[in-house]
Scaffold this active site. Sequence first.
Site, PDB file in Angstrom:
ATOM      1  N   CYS A   9       0.797  -1.219   0.000  1.00 55.44           N
ATOM      2  CA  CYS A   9       0.000   0.000   0.000  1.00 55.44           C
ATOM      3  C   CYS A   9       0.832   1.272   0.000  1.00 55.44           C
ATOM      4  O   CYS A   9       2.013   1.245   0.305  1.00 55.44           O
ATOM      5  CB  CYS A   9      -0.856   0.063   1.263  1.00 55.44           C
ATOM      6  SG  CYS A   9      -2.128  -1.149   1.324  1.00 55.44           S
ATOM      7  N   CYS A 406       8.602 -12.981   1.764  1.00 54.62           N
ATOM      8  CA  CYS A 406       8.474 -11.749   2.553  1.00 54.62           C
ATOM      9  C   CYS A 406       7.212 -11.850   3.399  1.00 54.62           C
ATOM     10  O   CYS A 406       6.167 -12.280   2.922  1.00 54.62           O
ATOM     11  CB  CYS A 406       8.385 -10.535   1.636  1.00 54.62           C
ATOM     12  SG  CYS A 406       8.075  -9.013   2.571  1.00 54.62           S
TER      13      CYS A 406
HETATM   14  S1  SF4 Z   1      11.710  -9.626   3.528  1.00 56.66           S
HETATM   15 FE1  SF4 Z   1      12.603  -8.509   1.793  1.00 56.66          FE
HETATM   16  S2  SF4 Z   1      10.906  -7.495   0.749  1.00 56.66           S
HETATM   17 FE2  SF4 Z   1      10.182  -8.157   2.781  1.00 56.66          FE
HETATM   18  S3  SF4 Z   1      10.475  -6.365   4.114  1.00 56.66           S
HETATM   19 FE3  SF4 Z   1      12.315  -7.632   4.299  1.00 56.66          FE
HETATM   20  S4  SF4 Z   1      13.712  -6.822   2.719  1.00 56.66           S
HETATM   21 FE4  SF4 Z   1      11.676  -6.041   2.259  1.00 56.66          FE
END
Ligand code: SF4
Length: 501
Positions: A9, A406
């Site tokens: 978002c 993620c």
């Molecule tokens: S897992 Fe990767 S895409 Fe998700 S918040 Fe962390 S750095 Fe960002």
Amino acid sequence: MGEQLKIACGVFGAVNFQKQPIFPYIYWGLRAQNHRGHQSHGFLTYNNGKFHVYRSLDLVPKIKTSAIQEWFGRLPGHVGIGNVRYTTSGKTDEKSLIMGTQPVTASKNGFKLAVSFNGNVVNTFRLKKEISKEFPGFSYECDADLICHKLLIELIKGKDLASAVETCMEEIEGAFSAAGITKDGKIFAFKDPHGIRPLCAGHSEDHSTYAFSSETASLDINGFERDFEIEPGELVTVSKGGLKREKLVNNRRKAFCAFEFAYFARPDSRFDEKYVYEIREEFGRNLVRENSDIVKDADMILSLPETGNDSALGVHEESGLRWEKASRRHRYVTERAFILVNRERYSTIDKKINILAPKVKGKRVIVTDDSIVRGDTTKVIVEKLRKMGAKKVYLFITFPRIIGPCFYGIDMATYGQLIGSKHSSEEIAKIVGADAVCYQSIEGFVGATGFSRDQLCLGCITCKYPTPLAQKIADEMKKRFLEGYEETGRLYEIAEAVEKA
Ligand code: SF4
């Protein structure tokens, strides 16, 4: 390439203390960050004790001059919040999308609240259970509902706003950068204790208007000055006197999403002192320094699509190689690839970029891009270049190899969908048909951002997540994935089982 991805978002909120209509600011604030969510958009204003809401699907629309008065009538008031959304939680059929459109509201016992949120909640199971007790028949449509209802529950208990937000910060795991409006029309904003997603504060030149925004580009479009990026665990409220900052939760490590730098954020936004485009240029310079042999074997640089442009400039500056404009976009095929479902994605990427054969024929080409997720679009691009006669195709990828899902608002939910979770860069090169795939090192990437390693979330490139439940779910998912478990749905459906255990 990177454009396959979706983000949760974009948030914008503002208040004007000279009683000017706030709608135009919210409107432009959302238009400037429509790249953060295209499935739906929503505006909410407050006037005379009432919330006025407009929610709809698709991009923020163009408004005809003749219709402006109608919009002012629909959304009166001098304070408001807005949201552009792509769902990374909840259902994706049309009815569910409109139900899950933000800003959301909740009310009970004379209390009410409106919230616009960016991020993703990890411990949804526990929260849904708690909320359902207080709100029988609670219907979960999106994670913003969880934030809004949980906050309202704490306010109903008699807590003041700061204490209520603090409890949310303590009890909700995940990424949440939110702006909200209370029942008496006060605007506020806060971030989770790790500060995973962006949210900044700014003001108009005459200090009559204050705003919160996911990206600074939305402050710029309104002519506002940026004051600061909201700190992890911080609540910000606004009065005529200005912005008031309260750090509610300390002692957690900051974990700003590294992927914002590589792909999602606009190049003309900044999260600290550096603009995103400057960081991306440095990514390009790093890639040259880390891959000098390949640079020696190349004739030219090509950036595809536009998210690779800033890094291409860096590659050009550091290597001295010619940066060719060997591709052209079809001007009105403007869909970002991630808007489309799988089958359509392939054909649209194929349609929207045209390679100029005379420029690449017989050439050894370095292509710069932000990331490789599934690898399908990368394959299309390499195939197109080969078809036009490119002799060698080297890929310079600014974001290190994505190896894990993620949990914080980017739509990379399963190991199975990530080409990097099961293949090395050499294998990926073979799969996509490139001569080499060169990922920027994690050290190089972190150094270019200006942040230290322990200030960033690097979960998807290291499989080390900043929050405990996310780590537990990731470990369990990886175990199942390696055992050959077929990932049929979104990770969160399986995560519920892990959370319950
Ligand atoms: S897992 Fe990767 S895409 Fe998700 S918040 Fe962390 S750095 Fe960002």
